[in-house]
Structures are given as C-alpha cells and as structure tokens.
Motif scaffolding. Structure first.
Motif, PDB file in Angstrom:
ATOM      1  N   ALA A   1      47.597  25.025  33.813  1.00  0.00           N
ATOM      2  CA  ALA A   1      46.324  25.133  33.100  1.00  0.00           C
ATOM      3  C   ALA A   1      46.546  24.894  31.615  1.00  0.00           C
ATOM      4  CB  ALA A   1      45.731  26.520  33.311  1.00  0.00           C
ATOM      5  N   ASP A   2      45.529  24.359  30.969  1.00  0.00           N
ATOM      6  CA  ASP A   2      45.591  24.180  29.520  1.00  0.00           C
ATOM      7  C   ASP A   2      45.402  25.523  28.828  1.00  0.00           C
ATOM      8  OD1 ASP A   2      45.945  21.438  29.713  1.00  0.00           O
ATOM      9  OD2 ASP A   2      43.766  21.053  29.751  1.00  0.00           O
ATOM     10  N   PRO A   3      45.978  25.718  27.662  1.00  0.00           N
ATOM     11  CA  PRO A   3      45.830  26.985  26.940  1.00  0.00           C
ATOM     12  C   PRO A   3      44.363  27.325  26.691  1.00  0.00           C
ATOM     13  CG  PRO A   3      47.552  25.649  25.943  1.00  0.00           C
ATOM     14  CD  PRO A   3      46.874  24.774  26.961  1.00  0.00           C
ATOM     15  N   GLY A   4      44.024  28.577  26.965  1.00  0.00           N
ATOM     16  CA  GLY A   4      42.677  29.068  26.685  1.00  0.00           C
ATOM     17  C   GLY A   4      41.635  28.752  27.732  1.00  0.00           C
ATOM     18  N   GLU A   5      42.008  28.075  28.809  1.00  0.00           N
ATOM     19  CA  GLU A   5      40.990  27.705  29.796  1.00  0.00           C
ATOM     20  C   GLU A   5      40.892  28.689  30.963  1.00  0.00           C
ATOM     21  OE1 GLU A   5      41.718  23.915  31.538  1.00  0.00           O
ATOM     22  OE2 GLU A   5      43.345  24.612  32.829  1.00  0.00           O
ATOM     23  N   LEU A   6      41.738  29.724  30.962  1.00  0.00           N
ATOM     24  CA  LEU A   6      41.720  30.679  32.068  1.00  0.00           C
ATOM     25  C   LEU A   6      40.893  31.918  31.724  1.00  0.00           C
ATOM     26  CD1 LEU A   6      45.448  30.577  33.242  1.00  0.00           C
ATOM     27  CD2 LEU A   6      43.475  29.322  34.154  1.00  0.00           C
ATOM     28  N   SER A   7      40.223  32.465  32.743  1.00  0.00           N
ATOM     29  CA  SER A   7      39.466  33.709  32.582  1.00  0.00           C
ATOM     30  C   SER A   7      40.421  34.886  32.446  1.00  0.00           C
ATOM     31  CB  SER A   7      38.549  33.930  33.783  1.00  0.00           C
ATOM     32  OG  SER A   7      37.601  32.874  33.886  1.00  0.00           O
ATOM     33  N   GLN A   8      39.979  35.924  31.736  1.00  0.00           N
ATOM     34  CA  GLN A   8      40.793  37.115  31.524  1.00  0.00           C
ATOM     35  C   GLN A   8      40.058  38.343  32.065  1.00  0.00           C
ATOM     36  OE1 GLN A   8      43.928  37.037  30.268  1.00  0.00           O
ATOM     37  NE2 GLN A   8      43.809  34.803  29.961  1.00  0.00           N
ATOM     38  N   ILE A   9      40.824  39.339  32.509  1.00  0.00           N
ATOM     39  CA  ILE A   9      40.236  40.566  33.048  1.00  0.00           C
ATOM     40  C   ILE A   9      39.399  41.251  31.965  1.00  0.00           C
ATOM     41  CG2 ILE A   9      40.746  42.868  33.957  1.00  0.00           C
ATOM     42  CD1 ILE A   9      43.285  41.619  35.220  1.00  0.00           C
ATOM     43  N   ALA A  10      38.173  41.633  32.338  1.00  0.00           N
ATOM     44  CA  ALA A  10      37.250  42.255  31.386  1.00  0.00           C
ATOM     45  C   ALA A  10      36.725  43.601  31.853  1.00  0.00           C
ATOM     46  CB  ALA A  10      36.068  41.314  31.120  1.00  0.00           C
ATOM     47  N   GLY A  11      36.926  43.958  33.129  1.00  0.00           N
ATOM     48  CA  GLY A  11      36.405  45.234  33.612  1.00  0.00           C
ATOM     49  C   GLY A  11      36.574  45.372  35.110  1.00  0.00           C
ATOM     50  N   PHE A  12      36.058  46.476  35.632  1.00  0.00           N
ATOM     51  CA  PHE A  12      36.177  46.744  37.069  1.00  0.00           C
ATOM     52  C   PHE A  12      35.079  47.696  37.514  1.00  0.00           C
ATOM     53  CE2 PHE A  12      38.533  50.151  35.028  1.00  0.00           C
ATOM     54  CZ  PHE A  12      38.142  51.277  35.724  1.00  0.00           C
ATOM     55  N   SER A  13      34.867  47.732  38.801  1.00  0.00           N
ATOM     56  CA  SER A  13      34.028  48.759  39.435  1.00  0.00           C
ATOM     57  C   SER A  13      34.594  49.017  40.818  1.00  0.00           C
ATOM     58  CB  SER A  13      32.565  48.315  39.538  1.00  0.00           C
ATOM     59  OG  SER A  13      32.441  47.182  40.381  1.00  0.00           O
ATOM     60  N   TYR A  14      34.599  50.290  41.229  1.00  0.00           N
ATOM     61  CA  TYR A  14      35.009  50.631  42.585  1.00  0.00           C
ATOM     62  C   TYR A  14      33.787  50.506  43.490  1.00  0.00           C
ATOM     63  CZ  TYR A  14      39.424  52.565  40.846  1.00  0.00           C
ATOM     64  OH  TYR A  14      40.653  52.731  40.274  1.00  0.00           O
ATOM     65  N   GLN A  15      33.808  49.548  44.385  1.00  0.00           N
ATOM     66  CA  GLN A  15      32.695  49.395  45.317  1.00  0.00           C
ATOM     67  C   GLN A  15      32.805  50.392  46.461  1.00  0.00           C
ATOM     68  OE1 GLN A  15      32.716  45.191  46.237  1.00  0.00           O
ATOM     69  NE2 GLN A  15      32.354  44.613  44.109  1.00  0.00           N
ATOM     70  N   SER A  16      34.032  50.743  46.841  1.00  0.00           N
ATOM     71  CA  SER A  16      34.291  51.833  47.791  1.00  0.00           C
ATOM     72  C   SER A  16      35.778  52.142  47.739  1.00  0.00           C
ATOM     73  CB  SER A  16      33.869  51.469  49.222  1.00  0.00           C
ATOM     74  OG  SER A  16      34.668  50.423  49.739  1.00  0.00           O
TER      75      SER A  16
END
Length: 245
Positions: A165-180
């Motif tokens: 991948a090119d630098p800066g083109e990847l998504s980064q973790i921003a949060g979470f939720s427990y669905q179960s």
C-alpha cells in the motif's frame, strides 16, 4: 306392637342407626381433614425454614453468571495499551490482555472482553492484504476457524498477489463497540477511520471471535470477503473512541 316390616329390617337401615353412623362419619372426615391440613402446613414451614439462612451463614450468590450467558463489557478503552505498527497500521498491545507471543502471528490473549477486543484488532489487521503475505497467510491459517470461508479468503488473497500500500492510504483503528460477549463468543464492531481530506468516513467490521484451545480465534467473513461484514458510517455514535494518537 311394632310393625312386622320395621322389625324385620336390618339394624343399619333403621333411622337411629343411620343418624349415628352419619354423625360418626362426619367426625372421622373432620379428623382426616385436620390431619391433612396440619401435614401441609408443616411441609410449608419446613421448606421455609430450609430456605431461610441461619445466622452466620452466607446466602447463595444469585448474581453468578451462568455458563455461556452474556457478561458486562467495558465502556472505556483498555488502560494499559501501547500501539505498534503492523505494516502501516497501528495495533494495540497490552501487558495484561495480550498478545503474549509475537512472530509470524500475534497470539496469547486474555480470556476477557479486553483480550477479545485486542485479538480482534491484531488478528484482523495481520490478516489484511496490506500486511503482506508473510503476515496474512500464517495468521489466517493458524488463527481463523478452519472452514470453506477461510479457504475462500486465502484463495482470494493468494490470487491478488502482493502489492504494498502507498503511505497514508490505509484506514486506522478509531473505536470499538461490543455487539455481544460471552466467555465463548465475542462479536466486536471494530471501527476504522478511512483516509479522507473532507468529511470523516468510517467503516465498521463486525468481527466474531471464538474461545478455542486457550486463545481467541477469528471466524472468517462469510464468503471469504471482508465486505460481507463491513458497513460505512459518517459518525461515531455509540462507539467508544480508541486508537493511536
């Protein structure tokens, strides 16, 4: 002189005898009812006495979670997390929740909601195409539940080749939720911030993890395609914000 007809009747058919018999039967019946009532009351009293804790005894803990029942989950990010790069994506590492072993894969997670969360972040990132074949192949082979969907995911990645991948083109973790969450199965919505210069965009992966052989393992996405468990959103409503700063 008594009537011959009356004199010849059996004694139990005579009015006096019948009245006495009826009275005796009523007395017996009342006695039986009193005895039955007393026995029933004693049974109830005994049950009540059995269920009443004696002084100094400890009542049974009614809050004990039954096996497989849902558990309370954290509503704040894990406290002891540091972030490390896998390729260009930052992933969480915790001294208390794992991973405890790293190499070709990252394994050894705590059997807790926090352990499942960090496993979801680590395993999904290491199984991504952008992590490179030296990462996604052993991760999928060793840490995904073996089934036809896992085989389809592996086949698709092998066919795609290995383009970085090119630098800066990847998504980064921003949060979470427990669905179960139960001790056997965790379903976690892991939120990624997509690269964007304008309005923020997020995609949520609904990741299912199973506790198997002393560690968390991931269920492969249906059909072997990550898009099958991905949804897009423009906000973080209902999400615990979390990620590298």
């Amino acid at each position: 002189m008594s009537s011959p007809d009356f004199a010849q009747r059996p004694p139990w058919t005579r009015p006096g005898f019948i009245a006495a018999a009826v009275l005796l039967l009523a007395v017996i019946l009342i006695g039986v009812l009193v005895a039955v009532f007393a026995i029933a009351n004693n049974g109830r009293s005994g049950a009540a006495a059995t269920s009443t804790p004696t002084p100094g005894s400890t009542p049974a803990d009614s809050s004990t979670t039954a096996p497989g029942a849902p558990e309370a989950v954290p509503t704040a990010p894990p406290a002891d997390v540091r972030w490390e790069l896998v390729g260009q994506t930052a992933v969480p590492v915790s001294a208390s929740s794992g991973p405890s072993r790293t190499g070709e894969t990252a394994a050894g997670y705590a059997h807790t909601p926090e352990g499942a969360l960090i496993a979801a972040a680590q395993i999904s990132t290491r199984a991504a195409y952008s992590a490179g074949r030296q990462s996604w192949e052993p991760t999928i082979q060793q840490q995904f539940e073996p089934n036809a969907d896992r085989d389809r995911l592996l086949a698709a990645l092998r066919e795609a080749g290995d383009t970085p991948a090119d630098p800066g083109e990847l998504s980064q973790i921003a949060g979470f939720s427990y669905q179960s969450y139960t001790p056997d199965t965790a379903v976690i919505g892991l939120v990624f911030r997509a690269p964007s210069a304008g309005t923020p965009r997020y995609h949520v992966l609904s990741l299912t993890l199973l506790w198997r052989d002393g560690d968390w393992r991931m269920m492969p996405p249906p059909g072997g395609s990550w898009t099958s468990i991905n949804r897009m959103t423009s906000d973080l409503i209902g999400v615990v914000e979390w990620g590298a700063r």
